[in-house]
Design a protein around this motif. Structure first.
Motif, PDB file in Angstrom:
ATOM      1  N   ASN A  83      50.625  57.247  78.653  1.00 19.67           N
ATOM      2  CA  ASN A  83      49.346  56.868  78.791  1.00 19.67           C
ATOM      3  C   ASN A  83      49.068  55.369  79.149  1.00 19.67           C
ATOM      4  O   ASN A  83      47.816  54.679  79.058  1.00 19.67           O
ATOM      5  N   ILE A  84      50.154  54.650  79.149  1.00 16.00           N
ATOM      6  CA  ILE A  84      50.291  53.115  79.837  1.00 16.00           C
ATOM      7  C   ILE A  84      49.412  52.331  79.109  1.00 16.00           C
ATOM      8  O   ILE A  84      49.837  51.299  78.432  1.00 16.00           O
ATOM      9  N   VAL A  85      47.990  52.558  78.749  1.00 13.50           N
ATOM     10  CA  VAL A  85      47.190  51.501  77.995  1.00 13.50           C
ATOM     11  C   VAL A  85      47.652  51.592  76.708  1.00 13.50           C
ATOM     12  O   VAL A  85      47.156  52.270  75.840  1.00 13.50           O
ATOM     13  N   PHE A  86      48.626  50.751  76.183  1.00 14.46           N
ATOM     14  CA  PHE A  86      49.219  50.641  74.772  1.00 14.46           C
ATOM     15  C   PHE A  86      49.437  49.332  74.799  1.00 14.46           C
ATOM     16  O   PHE A  86      50.361  48.483  75.260  1.00 14.46           O
ATOM     17  N   GLU A  87      48.694  48.460  73.955  1.00 13.90           N
ATOM     18  CA  GLU A  87      48.908  47.010  73.675  1.00 13.90           C
ATOM     19  C   GLU A  87      50.081  46.561  73.239  1.00 13.90           C
ATOM     20  O   GLU A  87      50.747  47.297  72.486  1.00 13.90           O
ATOM     21  N   ARG A  88      50.548  45.496  73.970  1.00 13.97           N
ATOM     22  CA  ARG A  88      52.127  45.347  74.125  1.00 13.97           C
ATOM     23  C   ARG A  88      52.399  44.845  72.667  1.00 13.97           C
ATOM     24  O   ARG A  88      53.877  45.277  72.524  1.00 13.97           O
TER      25      ARG A  88
END
Length: 205
Positions: A52-57
């Motif tokens: 889902n790529i949008v995952f806070e680092r």
């Protein structure tokens, strides 16, 4: 005893770990393997979330830490107490390099990672970006932009983005490693293996 193999995917980390595992087992040692994204608790969940790529680092970093902590408490510590040698397929320095490549604060990561036992010895595996990409493509058949840094190197050309990410990651790993623990793997496999084994022979009883 923990022996850590640090490095980016494609650096030869897993390949040399498996060779050392066979060597140690042949010598009569009990060996276990653990590492990044390998816990039963959340290893698979991390893989799903990365899609889902949008995952806070910072959150993803802490997810990796939780994944490792679960393995350390429930698998590694009991195994070490029973006399096994633990081989880490990616450990503290790999996580630190991942975070530094994404701009996370070194001091904060040091504090978070201080909960983990130190490895007895570690090997920081380094190779040329083109060699790393060649190995990944040979293994998977493609480069997976969601698993290796496209989030910090957005470019139209996936190969260029991947090469940039590898440079950032490996520069961070070299800066964190002592010089005599850096192993360059773009050489003959047996030559690298002998170098690693000679270091292990010096610390095993």
């Amino acid at each position: 005893m923990i022996i850590a193999f640090e490095g980016i995917e494609g650096s030869g980390r897993t390949m040399h770990l498996e060779a050392v595992k066979k060597y140690l087992e042949k010598e009569g040692y009990g060996v276990i393997v653990f590492g990044l994204q390998m816990s039963k608790l959340i290893g698979e969940r991390i893989a799903q979330v990365k899609r889902n790529i949008v995952f806070e680092r910072r959150t993803l970093f802490l997810a990796y830490v939780t994944d490792l902590a679960d393995q350390i408490e429930n698998y590694v510590k009991p195994s070490l107490e029973a006399g096994f040698i633990a081989l880490a397929d990616g450990y503290v320095l790999t996580l630190m390099s991942w975070g530094l490549a994404r701009g996370l604060e070194r001091e904060w990561m040091n504090d978070v990672l201080s909960i983990f036992p130190k490895s007895t010895v570690y090997f920081s595996l380094i190779s040329r970006p083109e060699e790393i990409m060649k190995r990944i493509i040979k293994k998977r058949g493609y480069l997976d932009p969601l698993s290796a840094g496209i989030d910090i190197c957005i470019k139209d050309d996936v190969f260029m983005a991947y090469a940039d990410y590898i440079d950032k990651f490996q520069s961070a790993l070299v800066s964190l490693s002592e010089k005599n623990n850096i192993i360059y793997t773009d050489r003959e496999f047996n030559e690298v293996h002998k170098e690693i084994v000679s270091r292990i022979e010096a610390i095993t009883p």
